[in-house]
Scaffold this motif. Sequence first.
Motif, mmCIF file in Angstrom:
data_model
loop_
_atom_site.group_PDB
_atom_site.id
_atom_site.type_symbol
_atom_site.label_atom_id
_atom_site.label_comp_id
_atom_site.label_asym_id
_atom_site.label_seq_id
_atom_site.Cartn_x
_atom_site.Cartn_y
_atom_site.Cartn_z
ATOM 1 N N GLY A 1 0.821 -0.812 -0.486
ATOM 2 C CA GLY A 1 0.215 0.024 0.091
ATOM 3 C C GLY A 1 0.962 1.673 -0.197
ATOM 4 N N GLU A 2 1.789 1.269 0.977
ATOM 5 C CA GLU A 2 3.041 2.192 0.739
ATOM 6 C C GLU A 2 4.168 2.516 -0.613
ATOM 7 O OE1 GLU A 2 4.951 1.110 4.478
ATOM 8 O OE2 GLU A 2 4.671 3.525 5.258
ATOM 9 N N LEU A 3 4.207 1.413 -1.183
ATOM 10 C CA LEU A 3 4.724 1.596 -2.403
ATOM 11 C C LEU A 3 3.986 2.210 -3.616
ATOM 12 C CD1 LEU A 3 6.593 -1.807 -2.282
ATOM 13 C CD2 LEU A 3 7.574 0.417 -1.696
ATOM 14 N N ALA A 4 2.752 1.494 -3.475
ATOM 15 C CA ALA A 4 1.635 2.636 -4.835
ATOM 16 C C ALA A 4 1.368 3.925 -4.541
ATOM 17 C CB ALA A 4 0.948 1.532 -4.182
ATOM 18 N N ARG A 5 0.906 4.152 -3.153
ATOM 19 C CA ARG A 5 1.675 5.362 -2.943
ATOM 20 C C ARG A 5 2.674 6.960 -3.230
ATOM 21 N NH1 ARG A 5 -1.723 3.371 1.251
ATOM 22 N NH2 ARG A 5 -3.513 4.345 2.059
ATOM 23 N N MET A 6 3.579 5.811 -3.279
ATOM 24 C CA MET A 6 4.710 6.140 -3.586
ATOM 25 C C MET A 6 5.035 6.569 -5.419
ATOM 26 S SD MET A 6 7.295 5.049 -0.208
ATOM 27 C CE MET A 6 8.910 6.692 -0.471
ATOM 28 N N ALA A 7 4.245 5.002 -5.457
ATOM 29 C CA ALA A 7 4.138 5.281 -7.138
ATOM 30 C C ALA A 7 3.507 6.449 -7.728
ATOM 31 C CB ALA A 7 4.113 3.902 -7.967
ATOM 32 N N ALA A 8 2.592 6.370 -7.006
ATOM 33 C CA ALA A 8 1.758 7.738 -7.483
ATOM 34 C C ALA A 8 2.630 9.296 -7.206
ATOM 35 C CB ALA A 8 0.565 7.796 -6.298
ATOM 36 N N ALA A 9 3.501 9.378 -6.243
ATOM 37 C CA ALA A 9 3.640 10.844 -6.122
ATOM 38 C C ALA A 9 4.522 10.462 -7.033
ATOM 39 C CB ALA A 9 3.998 11.159 -4.746
ATOM 40 N N ALA A 10 5.889 9.696 -6.905
ATOM 41 C CA ALA A 10 6.720 9.584 -8.475
ATOM 42 C C ALA A 10 5.674 9.606 -9.448
ATOM 43 C CB ALA A 10 7.670 7.986 -8.665
ATOM 44 N N ALA A 11 4.473 9.744 -9.762
ATOM 45 C CA ALA A 11 4.789 9.375 -11.276
ATOM 46 C C ALA A 11 3.785 10.785 -11.611
ATOM 47 C CB ALA A 11 3.017 8.510 -11.267
ATOM 48 N N VAL A 12 3.376 11.388 -10.254
ATOM 49 C CA VAL A 12 3.104 13.000 -10.637
ATOM 50 C C VAL A 12 3.827 13.753 -10.923
ATOM 51 C CG1 VAL A 12 1.918 14.809 -9.278
ATOM 52 C CG2 VAL A 12 0.360 13.072 -8.882
ATOM 53 N N ALA A 13 5.065 13.008 -10.012
ATOM 54 C CA ALA A 13 6.905 14.493 -10.932
ATOM 55 C C ALA A 13 7.216 14.058 -11.933
ATOM 56 C CB ALA A 13 7.557 13.722 -9.488
ATOM 57 N N ASP A 14 6.997 13.306 -12.405
ATOM 58 C CA ASP A 14 7.381 12.623 -13.383
ATOM 59 C C ASP A 14 6.919 13.593 -14.843
ATOM 60 O OD1 ASP A 14 9.336 10.906 -14.013
ATOM 61 O OD2 ASP A 14 8.379 9.349 -13.672
ATOM 62 N N GLU A 15 4.782 13.809 -14.578
ATOM 63 C CA GLU A 15 4.461 14.341 -15.710
ATOM 64 C C GLU A 15 4.738 15.823 -15.734
ATOM 65 O OE1 GLU A 15 -0.437 13.803 -16.457
ATOM 66 O OE2 GLU A 15 0.178 12.143 -15.319
ATOM 67 N N ALA A 16 4.803 15.842 -14.223
ATOM 68 C CA ALA A 16 4.713 17.366 -14.148
ATOM 69 C C ALA A 16 6.090 18.144 -14.849
ATOM 70 C CB ALA A 16 5.340 18.231 -12.600
ATOM 71 N N PHE A 17 7.210 17.370 -14.406
ATOM 72 C CA PHE A 17 8.601 17.594 -14.934
ATOM 73 C C PHE A 17 8.292 18.052 -17.249
ATOM 74 C CE2 PHE A 17 12.125 15.689 -17.180
ATOM 75 C CZ PHE A 17 13.072 16.942 -16.955
ATOM 76 N N ALA A 18 7.659 16.416 -17.168
ATOM 77 C CA ALA A 18 7.522 16.508 -18.915
ATOM 78 C C ALA A 18 6.760 17.482 -18.613
ATOM 79 C CB ALA A 18 6.389 15.010 -19.041
ATOM 80 N N ALA A 19 5.244 18.179 -18.544
ATOM 81 C CA ALA A 19 4.681 19.519 -18.491
ATOM 82 C C ALA A 19 5.452 20.458 -18.358
ATOM 83 C CB ALA A 19 3.360 19.041 -17.668
ATOM 84 N N VAL A 20 6.514 20.696 -17.977
ATOM 85 C CA VAL A 20 7.289 21.953 -17.560
ATOM 86 C C VAL A 20 8.550 21.794 -18.770
ATOM 87 C CG1 VAL A 20 8.951 23.764 -15.813
ATOM 88 C CG2 VAL A 20 5.909 22.054 -15.465
ATOM 89 N N ARG A 21 9.352 20.862 -19.027
ATOM 90 C CA ARG A 21 10.543 20.514 -19.721
ATOM 91 C C ARG A 21 10.797 21.796 -21.153
ATOM 92 N NH1 ARG A 21 14.290 21.580 -20.760
ATOM 93 N NH2 ARG A 21 15.994 20.495 -22.573
ATOM 94 N N GLY A 22 9.040 21.695 -21.784
ATOM 95 C CA GLY A 22 10.039 22.526 -22.932
ATOM 96 C C GLY A 22 10.192 23.734 -23.057
#
Length: 378
Positions: A126-147
């Motif tokens: 359960g904790e790993l799932a939350r952390m994976a979700a937190a990592a995915a959010v950061a990945d997506e934010a990074f992709a959105a802002v990178r350009g």
Amino acid sequence: MQEASCEALLVSALANVRYLTGFSGSAAMLLVLERGAVLVTDGRYATQAAEELVGTGAEARVEALGPSEHSRLLKGLLAGTARLGLEAEHVSWADRQRYSEDWAEGTELQATTGLVERLRVKKDPGELARMAAAAAVADEAFAAVRGWLDDGPTEAELALALDTEMRRLGADGPAFETIVASGPNAAKPHHRPSSRQVRPGELVVLDLGARVDGYCSDMTRTVWAGEPGEVGTRRSAGGAGSVLAAGVPAAGEGAGGVDLRRLLSVVLESQQAGLAAVRDGVPAAEVDRACREVIEAAGLGGRFVHGTGHGVGLDIHEAPALASTSSDILGCGHVVTVEPGVYLAGVAGARIEDTVVVGETGCKALTTSPKEAPGNVA
Ligand code: ZN
Ligand code: ZN
């Protein structure tokens, strides 16, 4: 608690209270007794605490009281308890004083360390799932802002965009103050985003993490603004010095120039070596060694000014520590960062960081944003 020879334990670190009960408010203590646990909070959290404990199924009684009633309640609950453990790392001198005067008369207060933190090191699914979700959010934010980086925004604008994006994607918020450090500012590992405008050809360090359902992620990428530049030039005296000339030769440049591509390539290689060293049973200090060796071989040992990484969970920095002085051993289900960096004062810096789950034969990165290529390294 038995090992620490106390009959009861007062859990006062909020992350520990949350871990044991699911309570996410800003004021509570959990008194763990042999016959059960009592969550002591105040009137603001009466409803929230009851709801959250039902949600997690934690078996604890909730007491939401005014400050004057706390003492009476605790005194009553502790009657007959000879030794009460306190979390030494989370209780101030003044707290301890107050406890002995207010309600712990006749009870011996005993310092304990890491009783709950040690339980938190190994994450459950359960904790790993939350952390994976937190990592995915950061990945997506990074992709959105990178350009946007290529258009010359300021550091502060970029940091705000990353924070907004993370919230928009469902995060509780950023897991820590987002770092955007461009050009010479990247030489400061914890630079605070400023009004400095990002310039083409510079290396920019972005260190961000999201918090999802209490759990954090942590990721750093060092990226090019515009086309990869070749040379960073020292802008202030007394910074880079001769180490650079020896270790990072600037292709065809004069003294004080730094080959940025080489800098990024050394850090990339160091991080890869660190990631390759992570697996069940490995001393954390060995991962640090693996990262440091690559940077030392490039003549930049003295410029890697911090430990290699840290555990991540409900807190952004928790056990285990990945450092040369660490005695921690990595185990399956631990979640840690690997984040070597090289900092050349007044000129440039680079750090690359992933949050990874330790497995039996290696590790799995939760943060998956692309790592930028150094370009053609001379
Ligand atoms: Zn970080
Ligand atoms: Zn970190």
